[in-house]
Design a protein around this motif. Sequence first.
Motif, PDB file in Angstrom:
ATOM      1  N   PRO A 165      82.681  13.796  17.705  1.00 50.16           N
ATOM      2  CA  PRO A 165      82.468  12.860  18.817  1.00 50.16           C
ATOM      3  C   PRO A 165      83.256  13.321  20.040  1.00 50.16           C
ATOM      4  N   VAL A 166      82.754  12.973  21.229  1.00 54.02           N
ATOM      5  CA  VAL A 166      83.458  13.362  22.450  1.00 54.02           C
ATOM      6  C   VAL A 166      84.853  12.749  22.482  1.00 54.02           C
ATOM      7  N   TRP A 167      84.896  11.476  22.075  1.00 52.18           N
ATOM      8  CA  TRP A 167      86.169  10.742  22.128  1.00 52.18           C
ATOM      9  C   TRP A 167      86.171   9.708  21.016  1.00 52.18           C
ATOM     10  N   VAL A 168      87.358   9.453  20.455  1.00 50.47           N
ATOM     11  CA  VAL A 168      87.483   8.457  19.398  1.00 50.47           C
ATOM     12  C   VAL A 168      88.464   7.385  19.879  1.00 50.47           C
ATOM     13  N   PRO A 169      88.044   6.124  19.875  1.00 50.00           N
ATOM     14  CA  PRO A 169      88.950   5.064  20.337  1.00 50.00           C
ATOM     15  C   PRO A 169      90.215   5.018  19.478  1.00 50.00           C
ATOM     16  N   ILE A 170      91.326   4.666  20.094  1.00 57.04           N
ATOM     17  CA  ILE A 170      92.620   4.610  19.409  1.00 57.04           C
ATOM     18  C   ILE A 170      92.889   3.171  18.974  1.00 57.04           C
ATOM     19  N   THR A 171      93.100   2.969  17.687  1.00 55.96           N
ATOM     20  CA  THR A 171      93.355   1.604  17.215  1.00 55.96           C
ATOM     21  C   THR A 171      94.850   1.286  17.308  1.00 55.96           C
ATOM     22  N   ASP A 172      95.157  -0.015  17.287  1.00 49.48           N
ATOM     23  CA  ASP A 172      96.569  -0.436  17.313  1.00 49.48           C
ATOM     24  C   ASP A 172      97.310   0.124  16.107  1.00 49.48           C
ATOM     25  N   GLU A 173      96.596   0.166  14.963  1.00 48.60           N
ATOM     26  CA  GLU A 173      97.210   0.656  13.734  1.00 48.60           C
ATOM     27  C   GLU A 173      97.664   2.116  13.910  1.00 48.60           C
ATOM     28  N   MET A 174      96.799   2.915  14.561  1.00 49.70           N
ATOM     29  CA  MET A 174      97.141   4.322  14.767  1.00 49.70           C
ATOM     30  C   MET A 174      98.374   4.470  15.650  1.00 49.70           C
ATOM     31  N   LYS A 175      98.474   3.582  16.670  1.00 48.43           N
ATOM     32  CA  LYS A 175      99.650   3.664  17.548  1.00 48.43           C
ATOM     33  C   LYS A 175     100.908   3.279  16.778  1.00 48.43           C
ATOM     34  N   TYR A 182     103.701  19.420  10.835  1.00 44.42           N
ATOM     35  CA  TYR A 182     102.420  19.925  11.331  1.00 44.42           C
ATOM     36  C   TYR A 182     101.262  19.096  10.789  1.00 44.42           C
ATOM     37  N   LYS A 183     101.368  18.683   9.532  1.00 41.87           N
ATOM     38  CA  LYS A 183     100.308  17.859   8.931  1.00 41.87           C
ATOM     39  C   LYS A 183     100.162  16.536   9.690  1.00 41.87           C
ATOM     40  N   GLU A 184     101.300  15.978  10.073  1.00 35.79           N
ATOM     41  CA  GLU A 184     101.248  14.724  10.834  1.00 35.79           C
ATOM     42  C   GLU A 184     100.533  14.921  12.159  1.00 35.79           C
ATOM     43  N   PHE A 185     100.829  16.036  12.842  1.00 38.41           N
ATOM     44  CA  PHE A 185     100.144  16.354  14.097  1.00 38.41           C
ATOM     45  C   PHE A 185      98.644  16.450  13.854  1.00 38.41           C
ATOM     46  N   LYS A 186      98.281  17.164  12.792  1.00 37.46           N
ATOM     47  CA  LYS A 186      96.860  17.386  12.511  1.00 37.46           C
ATOM     48  C   LYS A 186      96.128  16.084  12.203  1.00 37.46           C
ATOM     49  N   ASP A 187      96.814  15.197  11.491  1.00 35.73           N
ATOM     50  CA  ASP A 187      96.165  13.945  11.094  1.00 35.73           C
ATOM     51  C   ASP A 187      96.191  12.907  12.206  1.00 35.73           C
ATOM     52  N   LYS A 188      97.328  12.839  12.890  1.00 35.67           N
ATOM     53  CA  LYS A 188      97.545  11.693  13.781  1.00 35.67           C
ATOM     54  C   LYS A 188      97.232  11.974  15.245  1.00 35.67           C
ATOM     55  N   VAL A 189      97.232  13.242  15.652  1.00 32.31           N
ATOM     56  CA  VAL A 189      97.087  13.544  17.081  1.00 32.31           C
ATOM     57  C   VAL A 189      95.856  14.376  17.394  1.00 32.31           C
ATOM     58  N   LEU A 190      95.721  15.484  16.680  1.00 26.78           N
ATOM     59  CA  LEU A 190      94.699  16.474  17.040  1.00 26.78           C
ATOM     60  C   LEU A 190      93.292  15.912  17.247  1.00 26.78           C
ATOM     61  N   PRO A 191      92.799  15.027  16.364  1.00 22.45           N
ATOM     62  CA  PRO A 191      91.420  14.553  16.580  1.00 22.45           C
ATOM     63  C   PRO A 191      91.299  13.532  17.711  1.00 22.45           C
ATOM     64  N   TYR A 192      92.408  13.114  18.291  1.00 24.35           N
ATOM     65  CA  TYR A 192      92.375  11.967  19.197  1.00 24.35           C
ATOM     66  C   TYR A 192      92.832  12.294  20.612  1.00 24.35           C
ATOM     67  N   GLY A 193      92.402  13.409  21.135  1.00 24.24           N
ATOM     68  CA  GLY A 193      92.727  13.767  22.521  1.00 24.24           C
ATOM     69  C   GLY A 193      91.799  13.063  23.497  1.00 24.24           C
ATOM     70  N   THR A 194      91.827  13.510  24.769  1.00 24.84           N
ATOM     71  CA  THR A 194      90.936  12.911  25.770  1.00 24.84           C
ATOM     72  C   THR A 194      89.502  13.371  25.585  1.00 24.84           C
ATOM     73  N   GLY A 195      89.312  14.455  24.849  1.00 29.20           N
ATOM     74  CA  GLY A 195      87.953  14.913  24.576  1.00 29.20           C
ATOM     75  C   GLY A 195      87.363  15.811  25.643  1.00 29.20           C
ATOM     76  N   GLN A 196      88.169  16.216  26.623  1.00 25.65           N
ATOM     77  CA  GLN A 196      87.528  16.943  27.730  1.00 25.65           C
ATOM     78  C   GLN A 196      87.141  18.364  27.371  1.00 25.65           C
ATOM     79  N   ILE A 197      87.518  18.824  26.184  1.00 18.19           N
ATOM     80  CA  ILE A 197      87.051  20.146  25.761  1.00 18.19           C
ATOM     81  C   ILE A 197      85.624  20.071  25.204  1.00 18.19           C
ATOM     82  N   HIS A 198      85.099  18.860  25.034  1.00 18.70           N
ATOM     83  CA  HIS A 198      83.757  18.691  24.449  1.00 18.70           C
ATOM     84  C   HIS A 198      82.660  19.029  25.469  1.00 18.70           C
ATOM     85  N   PRO A 199      81.534  19.597  24.982  1.00 18.58           N
ATOM     86  CA  PRO A 199      80.436  19.959  25.903  1.00 18.58           C
ATOM     87  C   PRO A 199      79.858  18.783  26.677  1.00 18.58           C
ATOM     88  N   ARG A 200      80.026  17.550  26.188  1.00 17.09           N
ATOM     89  CA  ARG A 200      79.461  16.412  26.923  1.00 17.09           C
ATOM     90  C   ARG A 200      80.544  15.561  27.578  1.00 17.09           C
TER      91      ARG A 200
END
Length: 490
Positions: free
Chosen positions: A42-52, A70-88
Amino acid sequence: MSDLESNKEFTLDPDNWDDVRNLGHQMLDDMFDFLQSVRDRPVWVPITDEMKQNLEEPLPTSPQDRVQIYKEFKDKVLPYGTGQIHPRFWGWVNGTGSVFGMLAEMLAAGMNTNTGGREHMPKYFEHQVLSWAKEMMEFPADASATLTSGCSMANLIALTVARNLKAGVDIRKEGLQNLPKNLIYYTSTAMHSSIQKALEIIGIGSNQLRVLDVDANYNLKLDLLESAIESDLANNQLPICVIANVGTVNTGAVDNLIGIREIADRYNLWMHIDGAFGAIANLSPKYKHLVANMNLADSLAFDFHKWMYMPYTVACVIIKKHDDHLNSFSLRPAYLAEATRGLASGGRWPTEYGIQLSRTFYALKVWFMLKENGMEKYGQLITQNIEQARYMQKLISSNNKLEQLAPVYLNVVCFRYTDPNLPDSQLNELNEELLIQLQENGLAAPSNTTINGKFALRMAITNHRSRYEDFDFTVNKIIELGDKLIHEKR
Ligand SMILES: *Cc1c(COP(=O)(O)O)cnc(C)c1O
């Protein structure tokens, strides 16, 4: 027992280099996978209160395991950026970055050179990159330039030089305390907020920025510029600078640069161009005429991290007369004094051309990507983005459920879903909800603006990953969502 007595010494370097090496290789592989598969997510994934809340934890006291961190970064941060690297992703004006740019960032971080000053090769890389920047923008080779954190900082530097040069007193000494007249800057309502912020910071104050109306093409009205200057002169104010826009943030419009230069000359004003993304159109052989004559300006600010797709952050400001630039920012006290040999040699230091002392090795990613792609590839990409905007314009005009809200000049498209039975107020609500659903569902990410009171979906196309099919897909989804929202209303 003290550590000295126990004979213990400490360092941040790893005890076991092989472990870190393996982890580093894993990270690199993961990031290649992440970038290669960006289209499938997905271009962007909404951030839930639980995730914060999941991120909240006590300040670490004892060392933790690197693999786990590193695992924490991969699970908690990496998928949830602004999404501007996405083609759309076409929201605001964001850059997509690039794979080779990412690698340059890693190398620069490894070297960890502080490029603010001193004698070292990264400084000469920066010189080379700045020469290329001047050539790209067709400024004279003896102009001055520096790399900055972004175009906000680049604008701030240029507007400071304008102030110091045109105020008629030594502002670096006197400040603004004893000025006989207020210093006045001019620009249009299409300006970017960083212009106002810069003038607030350098003591001009937003009251002394004349924000003049634009014409139907969102260009600064020259007759208004002239009458505003005349009126300020008549009121004993001191007009000193006009800021032209090349690529306005709302609609991508480009001011009449020849006309503005002519008025600036007549009234002895500094002419600055905010060309954050628009200036990059000069790299397209096919469309460079749309931004012709930028080198008439006394200064030009533009971003590398937007439409040149370089990793955040890096931008550039060019000041046509070298000494104007140097005289505003050079300050070398004893601890920064110059030597003829050794580490403190090397002539002028980058810190003499801006505000930052310590700064990162901005130039490496620029150098890497300019060599990797050459002006040829950049020309193709910029042309492609402009033609994608024109393609969007065609999709909009051939569909009676879509309405174009501003002229498409460069790479920005403003439009909305429309329905002849709904008044503007309801269309505004509908388009706002439509945009949020488009983003929350991870389908595409335009942003929004307001054009003549109308809520507009806005695409600024500075994305090297977008394909024509992405625009077809997005238009179809916009129609689908709009139809659904109208249906729900009835
Ligand atoms: C983005 C932008 C800026 C500010 O640049 P940053 O790199 O975000 O600091 C200034 N002017 C215009 C027209 C912009 O689009």
